[in-house]
Design a protein around this motif. Structure first.
Motif, PDB file in Angstrom:
ATOM      1  N   GLY B  16      -9.017   2.447  -9.906  1.00 35.52           N
ATOM      2  CA  GLY B  16      -8.609   3.510  -8.995  1.00 35.52           C
ATOM      3  C   GLY B  16      -9.604   4.660  -8.968  1.00 35.52           C
ATOM      4  O   GLY B  16     -10.078   5.078 -10.009  1.00 35.52           O
ATOM      5  N   GLU B  42      -4.606  -5.314   0.141  1.00 31.22           N
ATOM      6  CA  GLU B  42      -5.016  -4.326  -0.852  1.00 31.22           C
ATOM      7  C   GLU B  42      -3.877  -4.057  -1.808  1.00 31.22           C
ATOM      8  O   GLU B  42      -2.734  -4.003  -1.394  1.00 31.22           O
ATOM      9  CB  GLU B  42      -5.357  -2.987  -0.183  1.00 31.22           C
ATOM     10  CG  GLU B  42      -6.480  -3.072   0.810  1.00 31.22           C
ATOM     11  CD  GLU B  42      -6.367  -2.029   1.912  1.00 31.22           C
ATOM     12  OE1 GLU B  42      -5.253  -1.534   2.168  1.00 31.22           O
ATOM     13  OE2 GLU B  42      -7.398  -1.734   2.527  1.00 31.22           O
ATOM     14  N   THR B  43      -4.210  -3.866  -3.063  1.00 32.56           N
ATOM     15  CA  THR B  43      -3.213  -3.394  -4.001  1.00 32.56           C
ATOM     16  C   THR B  43      -3.680  -2.045  -4.491  1.00 32.56           C
ATOM     17  O   THR B  43      -4.585  -1.964  -5.296  1.00 32.56           O
ATOM     18  CB  THR B  43      -3.057  -4.378  -5.172  1.00 32.56           C
ATOM     19  OG1 THR B  43      -2.728  -5.649  -4.621  1.00 32.56           O
ATOM     20  CG2 THR B  43      -1.950  -3.930  -6.099  1.00 32.56           C
ATOM     21  N   TYR B  44      -3.131  -0.986  -3.936  1.00 29.63           N
ATOM     22  CA  TYR B  44      -3.603   0.337  -4.336  1.00 29.63           C
ATOM     23  C   TYR B  44      -2.476   1.353  -4.494  1.00 29.63           C
ATOM     24  O   TYR B  44      -2.685   2.541  -4.405  1.00 29.63           O
ATOM     25  CB  TYR B  44      -4.697   0.864  -3.416  1.00 29.63           C
ATOM     26  CG  TYR B  44      -4.339   1.137  -1.981  1.00 29.63           C
ATOM     27  CD1 TYR B  44      -3.984   2.420  -1.578  1.00 29.63           C
ATOM     28  CD2 TYR B  44      -4.395   0.137  -1.030  1.00 29.63           C
ATOM     29  CE1 TYR B  44      -3.691   2.682  -0.257  1.00 29.63           C
ATOM     30  CE2 TYR B  44      -4.102   0.395   0.290  1.00 29.63           C
ATOM     31  CZ  TYR B  44      -3.748   1.661   0.675  1.00 29.63           C
ATOM     32  OH  TYR B  44      -3.454   1.916   1.980  1.00 29.63           O
ATOM     33  N   SER B  47      -3.707   3.470  -7.190  1.00 29.77           N
ATOM     34  CA  SER B  47      -5.166   3.515  -7.122  1.00 29.77           C
ATOM     35  C   SER B  47      -5.775   4.715  -7.820  1.00 29.77           C
ATOM     36  O   SER B  47      -6.869   4.645  -8.333  1.00 29.77           O
ATOM     37  CB  SER B  47      -5.613   3.500  -5.675  1.00 29.77           C
ATOM     38  OG  SER B  47      -5.128   4.638  -5.012  1.00 29.77           O
ATOM     39  N   VAL B  53      -7.769  -2.114  -9.242  1.00 26.67           N
ATOM     40  CA  VAL B  53      -7.565  -2.143  -7.797  1.00 26.67           C
ATOM     41  C   VAL B  53      -8.364  -3.302  -7.219  1.00 26.67           C
ATOM     42  O   VAL B  53      -9.514  -3.512  -7.586  1.00 26.67           O
ATOM     43  CB  VAL B  53      -8.047  -0.839  -7.135  1.00 26.67           C
ATOM     44  CG1 VAL B  53      -7.819  -0.889  -5.633  1.00 26.67           C
ATOM     45  CG2 VAL B  53      -7.330   0.351  -7.727  1.00 26.67           C
TER      46      VAL B  53
END
Lengths: 637, 203
Positions: B16, B42-44, B47, B53
C-alpha cells in the motif's frame, strides 16, 4: 480525473464498475444522488459528486444509509430520478425505511445500489444483501460486466418508474471495484423538470394488506418483463450435460473455467441478470434440457435455493435434477468466487483431472510460501494519529490497573483490535456499537462489574450511529469513557467529508457541527486533546477513567496524515543516533520497533539498532517521545 | 512477445502506498485506447495500511476476461517490492512467467517487531528464479529517491516493463496516456521516471 460526464456517445473508456453505474445514472437523467460512504460502493456517489456542478445534480454524503434513502425518496416523490448507494452493511441500516418504502411506492425512478464484499476485503462481514430483495418483494438486478453495469443502471430507472417501486441493484467487489471496457451512450438534455410533491395523495404504507398484495402482483408482472430481458443470457450446447446457473461475477469466471477445462461443448452457462423475482419461464425451459445443474454465485446460495424451489414446483414437467453448489459442497460456503473454484467444482462433477501447474512446480511454490513470505499485518499508516492515540490509551489503562478494555465499531481505528492497537479492542461489530456496548457495561456495577470500558469511535461514525448510544449512556446514567478519534475525514473509505468537517459533497463550505458541543448538550463531560501530545493525552485519559460518574468523552483530534501529507511538507527530519541507541541491550524491550511499531522505523539486524526507513517515514516525530534513551532525534525541516 | 498470443495476464504487485493502483489504471487505459478488452481486478481496500496490494491486468482482443487471473496463469509480474513478487509467483506463477522486480524491500510490521524474518535478498532472488523463466531486477526506489521521491518508483518500473517488450504496448503509446492524465510539472517528472526505467533495461 473523473470522465463519467464526457458527452461522447460511442467512445470506449476504461471504467470501474462503480463509475459505469454512475455513468448509467447520468445517462438515465438522474438528479439526486445520496450515500454514506462504504467500500466497495463509495466511488458511485464520489464520481457523481465530482460532476454535480457540470451535470446539474444534487449530491450528498448523508449521515447514514437510512437518511440517504430518505433523501433519495423525497426526490423521487417530487418527480426527480434518484440513486442511493451503500455497502452491504449499509443496507441493514437503510432496511428499516426500505421495508416501508416498498409498500409506500415511489414516483420517479429510484435505484438503490448495494455493493457486497465477498471475502470481506474491506468489511467486517461478507453478508449477501440479496435476500433483502426477496424480503421486501422488490426487483433485483445483478450486472456481470462493466458495460452491463452501465446499461442495467439506465434500465433500472425506467423499470422502477414503470412499476412504481424502488429497484435494487447489487454489485460485488469484483464487478463494482474492478475496471473494464465501457462504451458511452448519450447524455440526455436537461428536461428542466420542476420538482413537485402532489399533496392530494398521501404516501404511506396504508392500506397495508392491499399494498402487500400489490407487491406480490408486481412480482408476477416483473417475471414476465424479466423473461424477455437481454440481461439473461445463455451460451452453450442445446442440451448441456451440466448447466451452470450463475449471476454477477460468476459469468466471466464460468466462461474461463470451461475454456481451461475444454468443456465448452458439454456445459452450458445461463447467466441471470434479473435475480429477483427469477424469470421462471426461461429457467424452467433451461432446466428441462439438462439433468445436472451447478450454481456459481457470490456469496450465499440465493440462486441455488430459489431455483430449487422452482424445480420443485415444476418437477412433473422437467423431471428430477441433480443440483451441485454450496449445499453439495462443490462450492465453499464462504469467500469470493474465482475461475479456480468453478474448475474445482466441474472437475469433481466430471471426475476429471486438471493441473494448473506441474507437481514439481507446486511443491517448490509451496515450500517458498511456507518459508519465505513474512505476513503483512495491517497497521496504521506512518504518521497516523491513531497509533499515538492507542499508545496513550494503552498506557493509561495500564496505570489505571483495573483490567480495562476497549470496544469499537467500524473505521480505520478498528485495526486496533490487532497489534496496531495493542489488542485493546475486545468487542465491537456495527457502526456505533462500541458506545452502545460501553453504555451496557457501564450499568453492570451493581452486579459486581468493576472494569473500566473505553468506547472507541470515529468522527464520521459519531454522526452515523454513535450519537444515539451516547444519549443512551447519558440518559441512563451509565459511567462510560468514549474516545472520539477525530481525524477530520471518513478516512477508511477515502477521506469523504462529514458534518464535522465544514464542507459537504457539493464542495460547499458549511458550518461544522461541533462534536464537543453536541456531546456537552447530551450531558457528557468533554475533554479535547492532540494525540501527538502523548503525555497530555494519557493524563486526560486517566482523568476520564478516574471519574466514576456519567459519560466522559475524550476527543483526540488530529487530521488524517493521508490528507495532511498532501497539504503540508513533513514537519521533521527524523533519525536515530546510533551512538545513543543501545539496541538489544535497551531495557525497554525495543519500545520503538517491537511495541510502537511504526512502519517508518526498522531494525537493522547487522548493527542490532533501530533505524529510520527514509522511504516510509513522514516525519511526524512521535517516536522521539517513545525512546527512553532519547536516541531518536527530530530536526525541523 | 508471441505474435500468435491473444490474451496477456499481467500482475502489478507491491505494498500500500507504492502507487500500484494508479499504475495499473494507466496501463489499462493505454490498452483500451489500443482497442483491447481490458479487465483490472484490484485489491486495495487496505492499500494505505501496510497490506499487500495486487492488481490483475488482463487484456484480450477477443473478449472481456474475468477480474481475477486463475492459478498459475500470470505471464508477467511487475513487483514494486521483492517479497511481494515471490508471494504472487507462488500462486499465479508458472515456469514461463517473467518477473520484473524492484529490489528495495518494505519491511512488514511483524518483521520490524522481530516476530518474523524478512529473507535475505540473495535468497529471494534464488527463489524468484526457480519459479520463473527470467527475472529482471530494477533498483527503482533507489533511483526514485535520487530523482526526489520514492513514489516515482512505480513509473520507473513501468518504463522498465515496457522496455522489455513483453506486452503489446509501446512506451510511446504509454507516454500518450500519461500526457492525457497528468499536467505540466507532474507529467514532466513522470515522463523522466519512465525514461529512467527504460534506460535501466537498455544498460
Amino acid at each position: 480525473m473523473s470522465t463519467i460526464d464526457l458527452n461522447a456517445p460511442g467512445k470506449e473508456l476504461l471504467l470501474m464498475g462503480n463509475e459505469a453505474i454512475a455513468r448509467g445514472a447520468l445517462e438515465a437523467g438522474v438528479k439526486v444522488c445520496t450515500a454514506y460512504p462504504g467500500t466497495p460502493s463509495t466511488d458511485i456517489i464520489e464520481n457523481l459528486a465530482s460532476v454535480a456542478k457540470s451535470m446539474g445534480l444534487y449530491v450528498e454524503w448523508s449521515t447514514n444509509e437510512k437518511v440517504a434513502l430518505e433523501v433519495a425518496s423525497a426526490a423521487s416523490f417530487s418527480g426527480l430520478r434518484s440513486i442511493c448507494a451503500m455497502k452491504q452493511n449499509g443496507l441493514n441500516v437503510a432496511s428499516d425505511y426500505l421495508l416501508s418504502l416498498n409498500l409506500i411506492g415511489i414516483e420517479a425512478g429510484l435505484l438503490l445500489v448495494t455493493c457486497d464484499d465477498p471475502s470481506a476485503h474491506s468489511s467486517s462481514n461478507e453478508q449477501d444483501s440479496r435476500p433483502f430483495a426477496k424480503l421486501a418483494d422488490l426487483p433485483l438486478l445483478e450486472p456481470s460486466t462493466f458495460q452491463e453495469a452501465k446499461e442495467m443502471t439506465k434500465w433500472a430507472f425506467a423499470l422502477s418508474e414503470e412499476m412504481g417501486i424502488v429497484c435494487l441493484m447489487r454489485g460485488v467487489t469484483r464487478t463494482s471495484h474492478a475496471r473494464g471496457n465501457v462504451t458511452l451512450g448519450p447524455l440526455p438534455p436537461s428536461d428542466g423538470r420542476k420538482a413537485w410533491f402532489d399533496k392530494s395523495r398521501q404516501r404511506n404504507t396504508n392500506p397495508i394488506f392491499q399494498k402487500h398484495d400489490q407487491l406480490h402482483r408486481n412480482l408476477i408482472r416483473l417475471e414476465e418483463i424479466f423473461a424477455a430481458s437481454p440481461f439473461n443470457q445463455y451460451i452453450g450446447p442445446e442440451r448441456p450435460d451440466v448447466l451452470i446457473i450463475t449471476c454477477g461475477s460468476g459469468w466471466l469466471y464460468s466462461q474461463e473455467a470451461l475454456e481451461l477445462l475444454g468443456l465448452e461443448d458439454a456445459v452450458g452457462i445461463f447467466k441471470i441478470g434479473t435475480t429477483w423475482p427469477l424469470p421462471t419461464k426461461i429457467i424452467i425451459e433451461k432446466l428441462a434440457k439438462t439433468e445436472k445443474v451447478l450454481f456459481i454465485e457470490e456469496v450465499d446460495s440465493f440462486l441455488e435455493g430459489n431455483v430449487k424451489e422452482l424445480a420443485a414446483d415444476f418437477s412433473g414437467q422437467i423431471g428430477p435434477k441433480t443440483f451441485f453448489g454450496k449445499r453439495s459442497q462443490h462450492i465453499p460456503f464462504f469467500g469470493e468466487m474465482n475461475a479456480d473454484r468453478v474448475i474445482d467444482a466441474l472437475r469433481k462433477i466430471f471426475n476429471m483431472r486438471y493441473q494448473a501447474r506441474s507437481p514439481e512446480y507446486e511443491a517448490q511454490a509451496a515450500e517458498v510460501a511456507a518459508k519465505m513470505l513474512p505476513s503483512r499485518a495491517l497497521g496504521f499508516c506512518p504518521g497516523c494519529s491513531h497509533r499515538a492515540s492507542y499508545w496513550s490509551i494503552k498506557n493509561a489503562l495500564q496505570l489505571d490497573n483495573r483490567q480495562g478494555f476497549a470496544t469499537y465499531d467500524i473505521g480505520c481505528y478498528a485495526l486496533g483490535r490487532g497489534p496496531a492497537g495493542y489488542y485493546l479492542l475486545k468487542t465491537g461489530g456495527a457502526m456505533g456499537t462500541g458506545t452502545g456496548l460501553a453504555s451496557g457495561f457501564g450499568k453492570l456495577a451493581d452486579f459486581g462489574f468493576a472494569q473500566p470500558v473505553v468506547a472507541m469511535c470515529g468522527d464520521s461514525t459519531f454522526f452515523h450511529a454513535a450519537m444515539p448510544a451516547l444519549v443512551n449512556a447519558c440518559y441512563n446514567k451509565s459511567s462510560i469513557v468514549m474516545v472520539i478519534l477525530d481525524n477530520s475525514a471518513t478516512a477508511m473509505t477515502g477521506f469523504q467529508p462529514h458534518p464535522g468537517v465544514g464542507r459537504n459533497a457539493m464542495g460547499e463550505e458549511v458550518a461544522p457541527v461541533e462534536i464537543e458541543a453536541v456531546c456537552r448538550s447530551f450531558g457528557a463531560k468533554v475533554l479535547v486533546t492532540d494525540p501527538f501530545d502523548l503525555d497530555g493525552t494519557k493524563q486526560k485519559m486517566l482523568q476520564a477513567l478516574e471519574d466514576p460518574v456519567g459519560a466522559k468523552v475524550v476527543i483526540m483530534r488530529r487530521k488524517c496524515q493521508m490528507l495532511k501529507g498532501k497539504e503540508e511538507k513533513p514537519p521533521y527530519k527524523v533519525r536515530v543516533n546510533p551512538e545513543i541507541c543501545i539496541g538489544d541491550d535497551c531495557g525497554c524491550d525495543r519500545l520503538c520497533t517491537r511495541v510502537f511499531k511504526c512502519p517508518g522505523l526498522m531494525w537493522d539486524k547487522k548493527s542490532a539498532k533501530a533505524r529510520i526507513d527514509e522511504v516510509i517515514c513522514v516525519g511526524c516525530g512521535v517516536c522521539v517521545e517513545i525512546c527512553p534513551e532519547k536516541a531518536i532525534i527530530k530536526e525541523e525541516m | 512477445m508471441n505474435p500468435q498470443k491473444d490474451s496477456y495476464n499481467l500482475i502489478i504487485t507491491g505494498v500500500g502506498g507504492q502507487g500500484n493502483v494508479l499504475s495499473s489504471q494507466l496501463i489499462g487505459q493505454a490498452f483500451v485506447h489500443k482497442g483491447y478488452f481490458t479487465t483490472i481486478g484490484e485489491t486495495y481496500g487496505a492499500s494505505q495500511r501496510g497490506g499487500s496490494v495486487m492488481s490483475h491486468i488482463r487484456i484480450s482482443l477477443k473478449k472481456q476476461l474475468s477480474p481475477l487471473i486463475p492459478r498459475g496463469k500470470a505471464d508477467v509480474i511487475a513487483a514494486l517490492e521483492p517479497v511481494e513478487a515471490l508471494r504472487v509467483l507462488t500462486h499465479y506463477g508458472n515456469p514461463e512467467t517473467v518477473a520484473i522486480v524492484n529490489t528495495r524491500p518494505i519491511y512488514p510490521v511483524d518483521v520490524i517487531a522481530g516476530n518474523e524474518e524478512y529473507p535475505e535478498l540473495a535468497e529471494i532472488k534464488k527463489s524468484l528464479e526457480t519459479l520463473s523463466r527470467k527475472v529482471y531486477y530494477v533498483p527503482a526506489t533507489d533511483r526514485a529517491m535520487e530523482m526526489g521521491s520514492a513514489i516515482l518508483g512505480n513509473m520507473i518500473m513501468i518504463g522498465a516493463l515496457l522496455e522489455l517488450k513483453l506486452l503489446p504496448l509501446r512506451i510511446e503509446e504509454f507516454r500518450h496516456t500519461l500526457s492525457k492524465n497528468f499536467n505540466d510539472k507532474r507529467l514532466e517528472t513522470n515522463l523522466k521516471a519512465l525514461e529512467e526505467g527504460s534506460k535501466i533495461i537498455q544498460a
